[in-house]
Write an enzyme that holds these catalytic residues in place. Structure first.
Site, PDB file in Angstrom:
ATOM      1  N   ASP A  21     -30.615  29.406  -0.689  1.00 49.67           N
ATOM      2  CA  ASP A  21     -31.337  28.153  -0.843  1.00 49.67           C
ATOM      3  C   ASP A  21     -32.850  28.418  -0.844  1.00 49.67           C
ATOM      4  O   ASP A  21     -33.359  29.129   0.030  1.00 49.67           O
ATOM      5  CB  ASP A  21     -30.959  27.264   0.362  1.00 49.67           C
ATOM      6  CG  ASP A  21     -31.326  25.815   0.157  1.00 49.67           C
ATOM      7  OD1 ASP A  21     -30.724  25.175  -0.733  1.00 49.67           O
ATOM      8  OD2 ASP A  21     -32.212  25.323   0.885  1.00 49.67           O
ATOM      9  N   ASN A  22     -33.553  27.847  -1.808  1.00 49.15           N
ATOM     10  CA  ASN A  22     -35.025  27.910  -1.838  1.00 49.15           C
ATOM     11  C   ASN A  22     -35.616  29.276  -1.481  1.00 49.15           C
ATOM     12  O   ASN A  22     -36.486  29.365  -0.600  1.00 49.15           O
ATOM     13  CB  ASN A  22     -35.587  26.900  -0.814  1.00 49.15           C
ATOM     14  CG  ASN A  22     -35.739  25.520  -1.420  1.00 49.15           C
ATOM     15  OD1 ASN A  22     -36.039  25.377  -2.603  1.00 49.15           O
ATOM     16  ND2 ASN A  22     -35.543  24.500  -0.606  1.00 49.15           N
ATOM     17  N   GLU A  38     -31.531  30.228  -5.658  1.00 47.98           N
ATOM     18  CA  GLU A  38     -31.792  28.845  -6.069  1.00 47.98           C
ATOM     19  C   GLU A  38     -33.308  28.707  -6.229  1.00 47.98           C
ATOM     20  O   GLU A  38     -33.979  28.081  -5.432  1.00 47.98           O
ATOM     21  CB  GLU A  38     -31.266  27.850  -5.018  1.00 47.98           C
ATOM     22  CG  GLU A  38     -31.329  26.413  -5.513  1.00 47.98           C
ATOM     23  CD  GLU A  38     -31.794  25.419  -4.448  1.00 47.98           C
ATOM     24  OE1 GLU A  38     -31.465  24.232  -4.598  1.00 47.98           O
ATOM     25  OE2 GLU A  38     -32.498  25.792  -3.488  1.00 47.98           O
ATOM     26  N   ASP A  86     -35.855  16.446   9.598  1.00 49.31           N
ATOM     27  CA  ASP A  86     -34.630  17.061  10.127  1.00 49.31           C
ATOM     28  C   ASP A  86     -34.640  18.576   9.966  1.00 49.31           C
ATOM     29  O   ASP A  86     -33.683  19.239  10.344  1.00 49.31           O
ATOM     30  CB  ASP A  86     -33.389  16.468   9.436  1.00 49.31           C
ATOM     31  CG  ASP A  86     -33.405  16.611   7.928  1.00 49.31           C
ATOM     32  OD1 ASP A  86     -34.514  16.763   7.360  1.00 49.31           O
ATOM     33  OD2 ASP A  86     -32.331  16.572   7.312  1.00 49.31           O
ATOM     34  N   LYS A 136     -30.327  12.858   8.711  1.00 52.71           N
ATOM     35  CA  LYS A 136     -30.475  11.956   7.571  1.00 52.71           C
ATOM     36  C   LYS A 136     -29.201  11.134   7.375  1.00 52.71           C
ATOM     37  O   LYS A 136     -28.094  11.642   7.550  1.00 52.71           O
ATOM     38  CB  LYS A 136     -30.743  12.761   6.290  1.00 52.71           C
ATOM     39  CG  LYS A 136     -32.122  13.423   6.248  1.00 52.71           C
ATOM     40  CD  LYS A 136     -33.232  12.430   5.997  1.00 52.71           C
ATOM     41  CE  LYS A 136     -34.612  13.088   5.975  1.00 52.71           C
ATOM     42  NZ  LYS A 136     -34.860  13.853   4.756  1.00 52.71           N
ATOM     43  N   GLN A 194     -33.345  27.908   7.242  1.00 50.28           N
ATOM     44  CA  GLN A 194     -34.119  26.846   7.859  1.00 50.28           C
ATOM     45  C   GLN A 194     -33.287  26.326   9.019  1.00 50.28           C
ATOM     46  O   GLN A 194     -32.106  26.630   9.119  1.00 50.28           O
ATOM     47  CB  GLN A 194     -34.376  25.733   6.852  1.00 50.28           C
ATOM     48  CG  GLN A 194     -33.084  25.256   6.224  1.00 50.28           C
ATOM     49  CD  GLN A 194     -33.330  24.465   4.957  1.00 50.28           C
ATOM     50  OE1 GLN A 194     -34.352  24.594   4.316  1.00 50.28           O
ATOM     51  NE2 GLN A 194     -32.387  23.626   4.610  1.00 50.28           N
TER      52      GLN A 194
END
Lengths: 656, 656
Positions: B378-379, B407, B343, B248, B308
């Protein structure tokens, strides 16, 4: 999956309950990681082992709650569990709908759909026609002759969607733990009760001023009148011999005059105790005849079960260890220091629990053998919780039709614990909830917050309770309270004399003057009705309406709606067609003017979506009290004259 | 006994938790049949087996609730159970007080008292002096030379009452089930966090316009500044190699320009994956040096754990089964149809859960070995709940000091389930709760409704969140949010740049323009502070206040109070002397003007009984921000100028 309902809070007892035919909401919090869609099933197993699967609807409330309503009929212990699954078709449908329309990954989405439909077409439990249709559709999705627009039509095809609604393509199934739901007979939750003292019915004042007690034979003559008003249960205060030591006189005075019959709650005399019948009322044969006569009139008999003794009770001499002996050798009276109740000895369960348990069980079984299946239990909160848990379970193990109503006029914690321990019903706090705010909160509480484990019996009055609202509200107050009790509660009751508007209290108290507990009452039911001075016709109409409308014989189906007036209460009781034995939806809107001294007019606001009519649509309502009809919508004008008809009981003519 | 707390609702997990030193409220519903008085004990057993008994206080709220606050310190699994008992002395004391005063049953009450005191005098665990005193008092009660008035004095003797408060005469003891409470290290619940991107610290723009990344060695130089502001934890977004496929560009554009560093969340490149360090940042040696430098500055390092992969991650070639392979043979990108995140490949746990579990555990343990004890995940709500439950339990079995922050910006059900599954902290919804009504509800929710199982970390902003309140509230908004986060939350955090009032959003979004995720940021911390354009001094003061006031390092001790203005929020944090390590009570009153554009004056209403000052009494308060002092009482005038100091942080000088 978390927070499954029905459930019992608090951690002491775990089995929620319902009555046969009760619409029960099964709900659970269910979600999975990520964005894939899920579905949730309820797997129900009836006491006889019949399994059924029910698809839950997502409530889309932001809290991941799912729910479905089911009305179990078979009595006994049901098992239920929730099953969540990855809904592979719904996940594809959602993505394909967006992506094919946007021209993104179209060949991929078509192929993924074809794979899913093919997998489904191989499932053996699908009807053959459905399997053929799925195979053909999969082929079409793969066929390059099918345009992308046509592929999108497949994604949105309602027939395909219906196939998967009925039999989802479920993967990654997670089953929650099996839980129990006790389903009891309908009368455990539904009924109209009428309380009267048999000794007053047929009592005669003799020439010398003394009174000859009514008997079961004379009281029997009242049964057609009670049945004619549409009641289902007659409840009798204690029918046992009454002690003479420290007998209470009229108006709860400490000294009885000759001829004062005494409180039937001072149980026991040389003539016998809890398994005996007061000689003035007749014999056990007479009692059985009374029970038969009640049954012939379509009535069940409920007996009082008051675990206490007069000083003359046979228990006192045979089992002094069942009472508290003080250091001075005397037996302790009931007291609330410094007040004393010298006509009553309370039981003490600590010295010989096994003996008391066995005797209480024997007494209950004795009356069950005489045809009594309902007991109204006096002051259960003054006896150990474990005792009730054991007694009710033991009695019901032999005879699951036996029902216990708790007179638990106590704090919320013990009241709810008694319900959880097995009592089928509790009087609840209805008599003391009279304003709009109080009733809105109370009715929501009984129909939603506690309905999984507690059933209220909305008595409008008792021989011990004459509220200020009734004392000062005049005749309109009697109508208002009866209409709310009969429509908001699946079970409600009145104590004899309510229909005669008996509203004079003993000064400074919340009970009737010349309380029937301490004397005979002489009432002219027919005369009052002929003179237009009786509420009996109104009660009769309310009970007719209850019988005609299954929505009123439900507990959990009440929703509070709104009015712009601080005294106009509005609620809806709705039973969807799928849950109704008639197969027809039933909806009643009640609009009550709670101010018995006024004429009020205001706007009533109804959310008709709760009974299946979309917002903004007209619908017809009929007032079942007056026969008037109107066309209603979201906001509706009402005018309620307390001196004419303070309550609308409106039937919605086209709900779903 | 029912409804014991602390507890975890929902039925999925059963162990509530606390942090070391946290004041925890233990409470239970307890009652018995009838009128006799009861008492309730909490029996606590520490992880090392030390038992203690704590007497609960009846709340007298009509709901039969009893409660006591205890602050456990030892880390590990505690056991607790409640014990209810018949309080025989209290029952006698209550009856004797009324009856002797009324002249009823006096000899009996005296004898009963003598029997009780004699029984107590024989209890071996009572001090000898107490036993002697009880024997003498029993004798006096029996002595006919003692007048009834003197006997009443005995009943009301505070010394005797104190004996029985300390050691009640307990009979009919009922013990509830043993339950567990996990106590974690203090940092699991208390701390001030500071987030920054190490690559920005020391990054240099070169002559050719390209940027030379900051490194751990250059970022290290920022640590004294962060420590100097009083923070406890520095949290770093992912420090791993970043993929180049579909990288990105600035402002989340789809194509990166040469020199764009890429999002650190696109983890993995030929240089390595989750266990590697981005070569631009340095080596693992450099990282260890950074962790050491942090420790030397009194800071802990928190690492991002983002499960991820970029398409270039080694996992993609070594373990394609850990991702979703589509029917066309490609690996599925992350997407939210029709949006795609090209990505990033999300993990698919279904094909090889054992392999993924083992690899994730290996990665976490690798960083633990490098000195990292805190992970910001994260997530987490896009990965299976069971995975987190297993991972956290497994990691903590070896090293109970490891802390995980979720999160979980998702719906309440998954957010709470993650907390129950083991996460020590969650960001919660703080950034989106900005009005008075929102904050009153939210702060009550986090400090009472969910505190038994969830700890919020009140971040005021993140690299992904710049709320409208901050975008449009000007500099006062930054002060208001920081002051509330630092005082209402035991744990709170800021993301670097907050102190520079960076408040310009990418148009139409709720995140910063030129988001640091996609580029280097150049900031002049000292220059801004020298120019008076920095919030750093204010943050420094808030953290000083937090360190000086133990009441602010608690979660459950917040109560909302009242003001007459719709934008003035009032709350109190109070720690009683008995629960404070200092032995001194600590009370802070926060009064915040939530309208960043106004000067407001209003009346603030305080219920001082929550901090031990009886209603109506004066007390002195000092504003810890400005140093101003006032005398306060129940109703107090305040004037809060958003452009000067929008928030009072008041220390109460004589609470109990």
């Amino acid at each position: 999956m978390t927070s499954p309902f029905p459930s019992v809070p608090g951690g002491l007892y775990h089995r929620p309950s319902a009555f046969s035919g009760e619409a029960v909401r099964f709900s659970v919090t269910a979600f999975r990681e990520g964005h894939d869609l899920i579905g949730v099933h309820l797997r129900l197993t009836s006491p006889s082992g019949i399994e059924s699967l029910h698809r839950l609807t997502p409530l889309r409330d932001g809290f991941d709650r799912w729910a479905v309503e089911v009305a179990p009929h078979e009595e006994g212990v049901w098992s239920f569990r929730f099953e969540a699954f990855s809904d592979d078709f719904a996940t594809w449908e959602h993505a394909a709908d967006l992506k094919i329309a946007a021209g993104v990954d179209v060949p991929l989405m078509r192929e993924m759909g074809a794979l899913l439909l093919t997998a489904a077409s191989r499932e053996r439990d699908r009807p053959a026609a459905e399997r053929r249709s799925l195979t053909a559709t999969a082929k079409a999705l793969r066929d390059s002759a099918t345009s992308d627009d046509d592929a999108l039509t497949v994604v949105r095809d309602p027939e395909i969607a219906a196939f998967f609604r009925a039999r989802p393509l479920a993967s990654l199934v997670t089953a929650g733990p099996a839980q129990e739901l006790l389903v009891e007979r309908e009368r455990a939750g539904v009924g109209a009760w009428y309380e009267f003292f048999p000794r007053s019915e047929g009592a005669k004042r003799l020439r010398d001023g003394t009174v000859k007690s009514g008997t079961f034979r004379t009281a029997m003559k009242r049964l057609p009148g009670v049945a004619g008003m549409g009641f289902d249960v007659v409840y009798l205060p204690p029918i046992h011999p009454i002690g003479t030591t420290n007998r209470k006189g009229r108006n709860n005075t400490l000294t009885a005059e000759p001829g004062d019959p005494g409180s039937p709650y001072a149980i026991g005399s040389p003539e016998g105790g809890h398994d005996a019948i007061h000689p003035d009322l007749g014999t056990v044969r007479d009692f059985r005849a009374f029970v038969r006569a009640a049954h012939n009139n379509g009535l069940e008999v409920a007996l009082d079960f008051a675990l206490q003794a007069s000083p003359d009770h046979p228990w006192v001499t045979e089992h002094p260890e069942w009472f508290t002996t003080l250091p001075d050798g005397s037996i302790a009276y009931a007291e609330n220091p410094p007040k004393k109740y010298q006509d009553i000895y309370p039981l003490n369960f600590d010295n010989d629990p096994a003996g008391i348990y066995a005797e209480c069980l024997r007494v209950v079984r004795y009356w069950v053998a005489q045809g009594v299946k309902i007991f109204r239990v006096d002051n259960p909160h003054t006896k150990p919780l474990q005792f009730w848990e054991w007694l009710i379970a033991t009695v019901r193990a032999d005879d699951p039709d036996v029902i216990f109503l708790a007179e638990a006029f106590t704090r919320p914690a013990p009241l709810q614990a008694l319900a959880q321990a097995g009592f089928q019903q509790s009087y609840s706090y209805f008599t003391w909830r009279n304003t709009k705010a109080e009733l809105e909160e109370f009715l929501t509480w009984i129909s939603h917050d506690t309905a999984d484990f507690m059933r209220p019996n909305l008595f409008v009055n008792t021989h011990d309770i004459l509220t200020q609202y009734l004392q000062y509200g005049g005749r309109p107050a009697y109508k208002i309270r009866a209409a709310i009790a009969a429509t908001a509660g699946a079970t409600y009751g009145v104590y004899a004399g309510y229909e005669l508007y008996e509203n004079v209290a003993r000064p400074g108290s919340e009970e009737n003057i010349d309380n029937e507990k301490y004397e005979f009452k002489f009432r002219d039911w027919e005369g009052a009705e002929a003179a237009g001075d009786s509420l009996a016709p109104y009660l009769r109409r309310l009970n007719e309406i209850r019988r005609a409308h299954p929505a009123l014989r439900q507990l959990r189906n009440l929703t509070v709606h709104w009015s712009d007036d601080g005294a106009i209460l509005v609620y809806v009781k709705h039973l969807p067609a799928a849950l109704s034995e008639t197969g027809v939806a039933d909806t009643i809107i009640v609009v009550a003017n709670l101010d018995p001294h006024s004429v009020r007019q205001t706007t009533v606001h109804i959310d008709s979506s709760v009974f299946g009519i979309p917002a903004g649509h007209d619908y017809r309502v009929e007032d079942l009290i007056t026969g008037a009809e109107w066309t209603w919508n979201q906001s509706n004008f009402v005018r309620l004259d307390a001196f004419f008809e303070p309550v609308h009981v409106l039937h919605v003519k086209e709900s779903r």
